[in-house]
Design an enzyme around this catalytic site. Sequence first.
Site, PDB file in Angstrom:
ATOM      1  N   LYS A 114      39.086  38.437  47.088  1.00 38.16           N
ATOM      2  CA  LYS A 114      39.928  37.495  47.825  1.00 38.16           C
ATOM      3  C   LYS A 114      39.129  36.701  48.854  1.00 38.16           C
ATOM      4  O   LYS A 114      39.394  35.518  49.076  1.00 38.16           O
ATOM      5  CB  LYS A 114      41.076  38.241  48.493  1.00 38.16           C
ATOM      6  CG  LYS A 114      42.086  38.796  47.493  1.00 38.16           C
ATOM      7  CD  LYS A 114      43.278  39.415  48.181  1.00 38.16           C
ATOM      8  CE  LYS A 114      44.308  39.877  47.160  1.00 38.16           C
ATOM      9  NZ  LYS A 114      45.511  40.448  47.790  1.00 38.16           N
ATOM     10  N   LYS A 197      44.918  38.663  33.732  1.00 42.19           N
ATOM     11  CA  LYS A 197      46.326  39.029  33.910  1.00 42.19           C
ATOM     12  C   LYS A 197      47.132  37.855  34.475  1.00 42.19           C
ATOM     13  O   LYS A 197      46.666  37.132  35.346  1.00 42.19           O
ATOM     14  CB  LYS A 197      46.431  40.230  34.852  1.00 42.19           C
ATOM     15  CG  LYS A 197      47.815  40.841  34.932  1.00 42.19           C
ATOM     16  CD  LYS A 197      47.811  42.166  35.674  1.00 42.19           C
ATOM     17  CE  LYS A 197      47.527  42.003  37.140  1.00 42.19           C
ATOM     18  NZ  LYS A 197      47.748  43.250  37.898  1.00 42.19           N
ATOM     19  N   LYS A 200      51.381  35.631  39.789  1.00 46.30           N
ATOM     20  CA  LYS A 200      52.388  34.801  40.437  1.00 46.30           C
ATOM     21  C   LYS A 200      51.774  33.795  41.392  1.00 46.30           C
ATOM     22  O   LYS A 200      52.460  32.882  41.856  1.00 46.30           O
ATOM     23  CB  LYS A 200      53.413  35.679  41.164  1.00 46.30           C
ATOM     24  CG  LYS A 200      52.869  36.555  42.265  1.00 46.30           C
ATOM     25  CD  LYS A 200      53.982  37.457  42.808  1.00 46.30           C
ATOM     26  CE  LYS A 200      53.458  38.482  43.785  1.00 46.30           C
ATOM     27  NZ  LYS A 200      52.918  37.905  45.009  1.00 46.30           N
TER      28      LYS A 200
END
Length: 334
Positions: A114, A197, A200
């Site tokens: 991140k 994957k 969202k």
Amino acid sequence: MSDKSVVLSGIQPSGALTLGNYVGAIKNWVAMQETHDCLYALADMHAITVRQDPAALRERCYEFLCLYLAFGLDPDRATLFVQSHVAGHAQLAWLLNCHASMGELTRMTQFKDKAGQDTDNINAGLFDYPVLMAADILLYQTEAVPVGHDQKQHLELARNLAERVNTRAGEEVFTVPEPFIPEVGARVMRLGEPTAKMSKSDDVSANSIYLLDEPTAITKKIKRAVTDSDGEIRYDEAEKPGVSNLLAIYAAVADCTIAELERDYAGLGYGRLKTDLADAVVAFLEPLQRRYAEFYEDRSQLAGILARGAESAAARAEPTIAHAFRATGFVPPV
């Protein structure tokens, strides 16, 4: 007290919930509320490690709650609450911070990932959120935590911290949680990048089927999904990740097996598979979206559910906070 095992899980109210979130988490949550003592949190405190628009963050909490309810999560059978409504999460996180080492947190792979994605916002919360996650888990004496591959490292930290505090205190302050691996089908991957994957928070909306997508958008996305050139419909993640992903999605929404789909679509080609899959996804989501709209219109009901959930969660957290603070030397409040 219930004799069911305590399970805690949550999703950050960021981005938009996808079909992958349903298959990977929410579907199992609905089943587990029948067999476990479940707490499901809207993890808004975790969400703010990435910059959020305040109004949008609040709105997504209601949106996610409505989707949970539409899928069948029942506030009478599971505790549904907003993480920030229970002060114990932040209180316990500070205590656990003082038992976590910098080395442990530095090794967390999600922080590295991140931080690399947003170099302008490498904040302390982003570095430290695995400790908050450990607090989420230990606060309710959680026995089982549904985890995917990307969260195993964080659960291991929670286990280590529980054992460390218990050893230093000379008593069992926290239940040491175990991983719970639900029986699920294949993971739902990105439509345009089927080796990753579905997310969202994906910057490319065409990669994901969102639970509130319009039928035309769903059809367009599926018809543009990556496949391959040989035309054979069979499940093979290594050699045919795109086709395998479409079959996994189909099996999830149509409640059938991948083997049945391989048999039914043998020799029919990708065009037919995509057309039928789009129809199946639209049919699956249509009643969900209708129920969502009904819940969304009743804000007083939603506020009541969250207030009741927060009250229940806080009452359950209080004994753990009191025990942990006493065991680590704090003077109890009068």
